[in-house]
Design an enzyme around this catalytic site. Structure first.
Site, mmCIF file in Angstrom:
data_model
loop_
_atom_site.group_PDB
_atom_site.id
_atom_site.type_symbol
_atom_site.label_atom_id
_atom_site.label_comp_id
_atom_site.label_asym_id
_atom_site.label_seq_id
_atom_site.Cartn_x
_atom_site.Cartn_y
_atom_site.Cartn_z
ATOM 1 N N HIS A 105 -20.154 -8.683 24.221
ATOM 2 C CA HIS A 105 -20.604 -9.964 24.779
ATOM 3 C C HIS A 105 -20.008 -10.175 26.179
ATOM 4 O O HIS A 105 -20.665 -10.706 27.068
ATOM 5 C CB HIS A 105 -20.141 -11.132 23.895
ATOM 6 C CG HIS A 105 -20.783 -11.179 22.545
ATOM 7 N ND1 HIS A 105 -20.083 -10.996 21.380
ATOM 8 C CD2 HIS A 105 -22.067 -11.411 22.171
ATOM 9 C CE1 HIS A 105 -20.899 -11.121 20.348
ATOM 10 N NE2 HIS A 105 -22.109 -11.356 20.797
ATOM 11 N N HIS A 162 -17.073 -10.544 21.461
ATOM 12 C CA HIS A 162 -16.283 -9.313 21.611
ATOM 13 C C HIS A 162 -16.592 -8.710 22.975
ATOM 14 O O HIS A 162 -17.329 -9.319 23.778
ATOM 15 C CB HIS A 162 -16.595 -8.348 20.468
ATOM 16 C CG HIS A 162 -18.060 -8.100 20.269
ATOM 17 N ND1 HIS A 162 -18.817 -7.382 21.164
ATOM 18 C CD2 HIS A 162 -18.921 -8.511 19.295
ATOM 19 C CE1 HIS A 162 -20.065 -7.331 20.745
ATOM 20 N NE2 HIS A 162 -20.164 -8.017 19.615
ATOM 21 N N LYS A 173 -27.346 -2.837 21.599
ATOM 22 C CA LYS A 173 -26.989 -2.433 20.231
ATOM 23 C C LYS A 173 -28.066 -2.927 19.256
ATOM 24 O O LYS A 173 -28.449 -2.239 18.339
ATOM 25 C CB LYS A 173 -25.627 -2.968 19.814
ATOM 26 C CG LYS A 173 -25.243 -2.419 18.438
ATOM 27 C CD LYS A 173 -23.852 -2.784 18.033
ATOM 28 C CE LYS A 173 -23.785 -4.183 17.505
ATOM 29 N NZ LYS A 173 -24.491 -4.354 16.200
ATOM 30 N N SER A 221 -19.128 -5.002 17.453
ATOM 31 C CA SER A 221 -19.994 -5.918 16.713
ATOM 32 C C SER A 221 -19.123 -7.013 16.125
ATOM 33 O O SER A 221 -17.980 -6.751 15.715
ATOM 34 C CB SER A 221 -20.686 -5.149 15.574
ATOM 35 O OG SER A 221 -21.203 -6.056 14.619
#
Ligand code: PAF
Length: 289
Positions: free
Chosen positions: A40, A37, A159, A195
């Site tokens: 990344h 996502h 995160k 996420s």
């Protein structure tokens, strides 16, 4: 936009990485479990930039491996989302040169695998308490990826704040020669932290999941306004999560490096939350002002 080279055999990957490094290339690695996502993507782009530091084109590489050893019994290993072709296209767009994606987990963890990396202090509490063995699996696979790749720099998202602390402790304690870089959380426009697991949320659950980032933002505003009592900030955040129907795993305010809970939410402390929305466990965190 060249497609990255896909390598499935860890031994072939290791030979290629070592030869590149011995030839003077600078290597930047992004370890992932795929289903990439925007969070990344920021890591992949940063890896491209970090590999090319010094004016010579280096090697920006990524791994895509759903690591079975970091999932507990009853967790989402079997349904963890996967999309190798989509991931390769995203890696191409970010300028990644090579991708390691072992087709079979036994290529990384063969049946006679018996060596584990256990980081103690920072693995305890928070996700370590509710996911026993999780950080042992993370540390072990990351150590193996480092040994297979020998990167100069490796990038991880903030995160997974506790994961980042575990990896930093492992690298420091075992004198691993790699620079660990933490990259800021990437959020949806409405605040939800990106996420791979967000895909599990129904539209209604996705709305309720906003309670995590909202609870953190509210705590940051209160702390910035002078409320420094960690217990009150935690209680307020917990109530907000419960009002949204989330099942709270933890709400904690910790020292940014040791992850020890603090009684006073001084500037720089980190608030972390984990909660289950429907069947999906979500985590988020924010550094308090
Ligand atoms: O953050 C993740 O995606 C994973 O925990 C990692 C670091 C790739 C190890 O499997």
């Amino acid at each position: 936009m060249n497609a990255p080279e896909l390598i499935t055999d860890p031994a072939a990957w290791q030979a290629r990485c070592f030869a590149a490094r011995d030839g003077g290339a600078r290597l930047a690695l992004v370890p992932t479990m795929g289903f990439l996502h925007d969070g990344h993507l920021s890591l992949l782009r940063a890896a491209r930039a970090r590999a090319d530091e010094g004016g010579r084109r280096g090697l920006a590489v990524a791994s895509i491996f759903v690591n079975p050893t970091q999932f507990g019994a009853g967790e989402d290993l079997s349904r963890y989302p996967r999309d190798l072709q989509g991931d390769l296209a995203k890696c191409a767009a970010a300028g990644i040169d090579w991708v390691l994606a072992p087709a079979d987990p036994r290529a990384v963890f063969p049946p006679d695998f018996q060596t584990w990396v256990t980081v103690e202090g920072v693995s305890q509490g928070l996700c370590g308490a509710s996911r026993p063995g999780h950080f042992r699996g993370v540390a072990t696979v990351v150590a193996k990826l480092f040994n297979l790749t020998r990167p100069h720099v490796a990038l991880f998202g903030e995160k997974d704040y506790q994961q980042l602390a575990v990896i930093r402790a492992m690298v420091r304690d075992l004198a691993m020669n790699v620079e660990v870089v933490g990259m800021p959380i990437v959020r949806e426009p409405d605040g939800l932290a990106r996420s791979s697991r967000n895909v599990y949320l129904s539209p209604e659950e996705r709305g309720r999941a906003l309670a995590l980032s909202r609870a953190l933002r509210e705590a940051a505003e209160l702390a910035g306004g002078g409320e420094r009592d960690a217990a009150s900030l935690r209680a307020r955040a917990r109530a907000r999560l419960e009002d949204a129907g989330a099942r709270v795993d933890y709400v904690e305010i910790v020292h940014p490096d040791s992850l020890a809970p603090v009684p006073r939410a001084d500037p720089g402390c980190v608030m972390l939350v984990a909660a289950q929305v429907g069947a999906t466990r979500l985590i988020d965190n924010l550094r308090l002002p």
